[in-house]
Design an enzyme around this catalytic site. Structure first.
Site, PDB file in Angstrom:
ATOM      1  N   GLY A 185      -8.837 -15.900 -14.788  1.00  0.00           N
ATOM      2  CA  GLY A 185      -8.078 -16.607 -13.757  1.00  0.00           C
ATOM      3  C   GLY A 185      -8.363 -18.099 -13.675  1.00  0.00           C
ATOM      4  O   GLY A 185      -8.072 -18.742 -12.685  1.00  0.00           O
TER       5      GLY A 185
ATOM      6  N   GLU B 208      -3.775 -11.287 -27.359  1.00  0.00           N
ATOM      7  CA  GLU B 208      -3.259 -12.607 -26.977  1.00  0.00           C
ATOM      8  C   GLU B 208      -3.788 -13.681 -27.920  1.00  0.00           C
ATOM      9  O   GLU B 208      -4.969 -13.682 -28.258  1.00  0.00           O
ATOM     10  CB  GLU B 208      -3.685 -12.947 -25.540  1.00  0.00           C
ATOM     11  CG  GLU B 208      -3.139 -11.972 -24.518  1.00  0.00           C
ATOM     12  CD  GLU B 208      -3.292 -12.476 -23.079  1.00  0.00           C
ATOM     13  OE1 GLU B 208      -2.518 -12.006 -22.237  1.00  0.00           O
ATOM     14  OE2 GLU B 208      -4.166 -13.330 -22.819  1.00  0.00           O
TER      15      GLU B 208
ATOM     16  N   ASN C 126      -5.929  -7.353 -24.104  1.00  0.00           N
ATOM     17  CA  ASN C 126      -5.760  -6.690 -22.808  1.00  0.00           C
ATOM     18  C   ASN C 126      -5.548  -5.214 -23.060  1.00  0.00           C
ATOM     19  O   ASN C 126      -4.542  -4.811 -23.624  1.00  0.00           O
ATOM     20  CB  ASN C 126      -4.588  -7.295 -22.051  1.00  0.00           C
ATOM     21  CG  ASN C 126      -4.850  -8.737 -21.676  1.00  0.00           C
ATOM     22  OD1 ASN C 126      -5.939  -9.067 -21.201  1.00  0.00           O
ATOM     23  ND2 ASN C 126      -3.900  -9.596 -21.915  1.00  0.00           N
TER      24      ASN C 126
ATOM     25  N   LYS D 273     -15.768 -22.580 -20.872  1.00  0.00           N
ATOM     26  CA  LYS D 273     -15.234 -21.367 -20.255  1.00  0.00           C
ATOM     27  C   LYS D 273     -16.354 -20.448 -19.819  1.00  0.00           C
ATOM     28  O   LYS D 273     -17.375 -20.357 -20.498  1.00  0.00           O
ATOM     29  CB  LYS D 273     -14.357 -20.602 -21.265  1.00  0.00           C
ATOM     30  CG  LYS D 273     -13.034 -21.286 -21.584  1.00  0.00           C
ATOM     31  CD  LYS D 273     -12.381 -20.582 -22.744  1.00  0.00           C
ATOM     32  CE  LYS D 273     -10.932 -20.277 -22.469  1.00  0.00           C
ATOM     33  NZ  LYS D 273     -10.304 -19.601 -23.621  1.00  0.00           N
TER      34      LYS D 273
ATOM     35  N   ARG E  95      -4.485  -2.468 -21.679  1.00  0.00           N
ATOM     36  CA  ARG E  95      -3.686  -1.820 -20.614  1.00  0.00           C
ATOM     37  C   ARG E  95      -2.218  -2.152 -20.855  1.00  0.00           C
ATOM     38  O   ARG E  95      -1.888  -2.900 -21.763  1.00  0.00           O
ATOM     39  CB  ARG E  95      -4.112  -2.379 -19.265  1.00  0.00           C
ATOM     40  CG  ARG E  95      -4.034  -3.916 -19.272  1.00  0.00           C
ATOM     41  CD  ARG E  95      -4.202  -4.509 -17.908  1.00  0.00           C
ATOM     42  NE  ARG E  95      -4.578  -5.920 -17.950  1.00  0.00           N
ATOM     43  CZ  ARG E  95      -3.733  -6.925 -18.150  1.00  0.00           C
ATOM     44  NH1 ARG E  95      -2.451  -6.696 -18.320  1.00  0.00           N
ATOM     45  NH2 ARG E  95      -4.158  -8.169 -18.196  1.00  0.00           N
TER      46      ARG E  95
ATOM     47  N   GLU F 120      -7.815 -12.977 -26.476  1.00  0.00           N
ATOM     48  CA  GLU F 120      -8.395 -11.762 -25.896  1.00  0.00           C
ATOM     49  C   GLU F 120      -7.463 -10.579 -26.123  1.00  0.00           C
ATOM     50  O   GLU F 120      -6.313 -10.750 -26.520  1.00  0.00           O
ATOM     51  CB  GLU F 120      -8.686 -11.936 -24.404  1.00  0.00           C
ATOM     52  CG  GLU F 120      -7.475 -12.251 -23.566  1.00  0.00           C
ATOM     53  CD  GLU F 120      -7.843 -12.537 -22.113  1.00  0.00           C
ATOM     54  OE1 GLU F 120      -8.970 -12.213 -21.694  1.00  0.00           O
ATOM     55  OE2 GLU F 120      -7.001 -13.061 -21.389  1.00  0.00           O
TER      56      GLU F 120
ATOM     57  N   LYS G  10     -15.985 -11.742 -22.822  1.00  0.00           N
ATOM     58  CA  LYS G  10     -15.167 -12.578 -23.699  1.00  0.00           C
ATOM     59  C   LYS G  10     -15.864 -12.947 -25.005  1.00  0.00           C
ATOM     60  O   LYS G  10     -15.214 -13.062 -26.044  1.00  0.00           O
ATOM     61  CB  LYS G  10     -14.734 -13.843 -22.959  1.00  0.00           C
ATOM     62  CG  LYS G  10     -13.888 -13.503 -21.761  1.00  0.00           C
ATOM     63  CD  LYS G  10     -12.847 -14.539 -21.462  1.00  0.00           C
ATOM     64  CE  LYS G  10     -11.853 -13.944 -20.473  1.00  0.00           C
ATOM     65  NZ  LYS G  10     -10.734 -14.810 -20.200  1.00  0.00           N
TER      66      LYS G  10
END
Lengths: 148, 444
Positions: free
Chosen positions: B162, B272, B288, B156, B290, B286, B116
């Protein structure tokens, strides 16, 4: 193992539109591979629905499990999943034979859909038997331990 | 060309990939666990290879088993779907080492986006705004960072996900205790206690941008709003992001494209952002790398088949779409029908659907692997299907969703459908543009 998939969501929307503007209430289509039932709602509220039944799909694949007998001394799994004796591999188990437990004592965890769910003893007593080995797939209501 | 595609996934997304592959004339092999051997995707794939027993750690998450199965089946490409190994650089490397194409971005991108802090640094390089904060190696550093960002703030986990290892801190005197807990949780969950500090946005919206790239050029396919979440997991998604000025939306889309271009991004991806619901300022969260669960809302408004685009790019073809060709129309909303009991803190409820009547009709799409007597095994996530509605305006889409939910009947196990009926009737949702605190304020 089919040559092509039966219907796309665009196809379903088109068939639904035809059914909707017709005098018919439902369309029931059966092939060797599937059965599709498209139906108008029963009352004023419910709209069109699609129900699929696939030949061969949804066959029983879960491990053979015996549901708990009506054993008053058994501590049963509150949900289906994988039963673990310890919080992590190599760690000592939550409880062992001979341990005294109270209602709030955690006796193991059941992993369901990537979530770890603690299993509480639910009552007081002494652990007499551990019925299910570590890492076993258990059904909801399956007996995990017995109290004496 | 791709002739034989290995699908390293299960459930509705496996079915979704089979559908497009089939339409493109590509043979499909499903890598299924023993528990999924009789599942609907296993029935519909051309071939099935068992990748291991039920538990995903021994099947869908086993790099060794999945790669061996793809080689055994003689596949020339692997589609990883979402979740499982989809963003695992080790897996992508093993696939490519076997001479098989990986349907996803370059390995360097997967590596850059997996950490991250590294992702944050790449975004800053590309000129994207990020939340005030950053790395803090020692306790003293955490205090220094905290003093800079101000309160409330979030701690974080660097290797997080999650919601684990994440702590909200409202006052300076709580920082030390929260840091201890966050580090302990991060260590237990990820084997890495490192945390970083970020400003907490009280009224935040989760807005993301669908991207497509071919390594040279990149375009966006508009925004999606995914603010309705529980435990940092999405429940409702819509496209485009509602109740947001056009200029704000365009600013976010442009920023996402800048990042994709900076990375030389290949394939489908999603950037995002956290958007302040009060002034629409936005911060990169972040990327993603995929296909996303919620990709159908973008497909609904753009008419683009995102899985087809993924496969074309993986074949080495340049993007045939240009930004000018993307003309979104109308509004789309997706709700996730999960096997969960929303009234018991979203407890998972695996089992068998004794009846599965899904809605049908104009502007309604259902992506599901659950038909009559469909099984939800206890090993995997709880998604049973996605109900997607599309209509010319958001108001009509909300109306269509409400009617569709009325005709959805799943029996045999509790689902999130009753929760969605309450969401769609909530005046704040009807008005649009809710923040991530929406679910907590939902009337019981």
């Amino acid at each position: 193992m089919t040559d092509d998939l039966p219907l796309t969501h665009e196809d379903i929307a088109e068939i639904a539109a035809i059914l909707d503007s017709s005098g018919y209430r439902e369309l029931d289509l059966s092939t060797r591979r599937f059965r599709l039932r498209l139906a108008k709602g029963d009352g004023a509220e419910g709209g069109l629905t699609q129900e699929w039944q696939w030949a061969g799909a949804g066959a029983e694949v879960a491990a053979e499990v015996t549901a708990a007998a009506a054993d008053p001394q058994a501590i049963c799994s509150p949900l289906p999943g994988t039963f673990y004796h310890a919080p992590q591999p190599g760690a000592p188990p939550f409880v062992q034979v001979g341990d005294e437990v109270g209602p709030e004592t955690v006796i193991g965890i059941v992993e369901t859909m990537k979530l770890m769910n603690p299993v509480h003893a639910g009552r007081s007593g002494t652990i007499a038997h551990v019925l299910v080995p570590d890492g076993t797939l258990v059904a909801k209501g399956e007996a995990l331990l017995r109290l004496s | 060309m791709i002739r034989k595609l290995f699908i390293a996934n299960r459930g509705e997304i496996a079915l979704r990939v089979i559908r497009t592959a089939r339409a493109m004339g590509i043979e499909t092999v499903l890598g299924a666990s023993a528990a999924d051997a009789a599942s609907l995707p296993a029935q519909l794939a051309d071939q099935v290879e068992i990748v291991g027993p039920g538990p995903s750690s021994q099947s869908y998450l086993s790099v060794e088993n999945v790669v061996a199965a793809a080689i055994r089946a003689g596949c020339d490409a692997v589609h990883p779907g979402y979740g499982f190994l989809s963003e695992n650089a080790t897996f992508a490397r093993a696939v490519e080492a076997a001479g098989i194409r990986f349907v996803g971005p370059d390995i360097a991108t997967l590596e850059g986006m997996g950490d991250k802090l590294a992702a944050r640094a790449l975004a800053v390089e590309a000129g994207l705004p990020v939340l005030p904060g950053g790395e803090a190696a020692t306790r003293a550093d955490v205090h220094t960072r905290a003093a800079q960002t101000g309160y409330p703030l979030l701690l974080k986990a660097v290797s997080g996900g999650g919601g684990k290892g994440m702590r909200r801190v409202d006052r300076a005197e709580d920082l030390d205790t929260a840091l201890d807990m966050a580090q302990a949780e991060a260590q237990a969950a990820f084997g890495n206690a490192a945390v970083y500090v970020e400003r907490f946005v009280a009224m935040g919206r989760h807005v993301e941008v669908q991207l497509l790239g071919d390594g040279t050029s990149a375009i966006h396919l508009g925004t999606r709003d995914c603010s309705i979440q529980r435990r940092f997991q999405k429940l409702v998604e819509e496209a485009p992001a509602p109740a947001m000025p056009l200029a704000a939306r365009e600013g976010i889309e442009q920023a996402a494209v800048r990042l994709a271009q900076h990375l030389g991004y290949r394939g489908a991806g999603t950037a995002e952002f956290l958007v302040d619901a009060t002034d629409f300022s936005f911060y990169f969260l972040e990327l993603n790398a995929r296909i996303q669960v919620e990709h159908p809302v973008t497909e609904a408004i753009t008419g683009v088949d995102l899985v087809e685009q993924q496969l074309l790019v993986a074949m080495g073809k340049p993007l045939s779409l240009t930004q000018a060709m993307i003309r979104p129309t109308g509004h789309a909303i997706e709700v996730r029908i999960n096997a969960e009991d929303a009234s018991a803190d979203f407890r998972p409820t695996p089992g068998r659907a004794t009846r599965a009547a899904w809605p049908a009709g104009e502007g309604v799409r259902v992506d599901t692997h659950i038909g009559q007597n469909g099984e939800v095994p206890p090993f995997y996530d709880s998604l049973m299907g996605k109900l997607i509605v599309h209509a010319p305006t958001r108001e009509e889409a909300v109306d269509r969703l409400s009617k569709a939910l009325e005709s959805l009947h799943i029996e045999g196990l509790p689902t999130t459908a009753p929760l969605h009926r309450r969401i769609v009737a909530d005046p704040r949702f009807i008005a649009g543009g809710v923040d991530t605190g929406f679910l907590a304020g939902l009337a019981q």
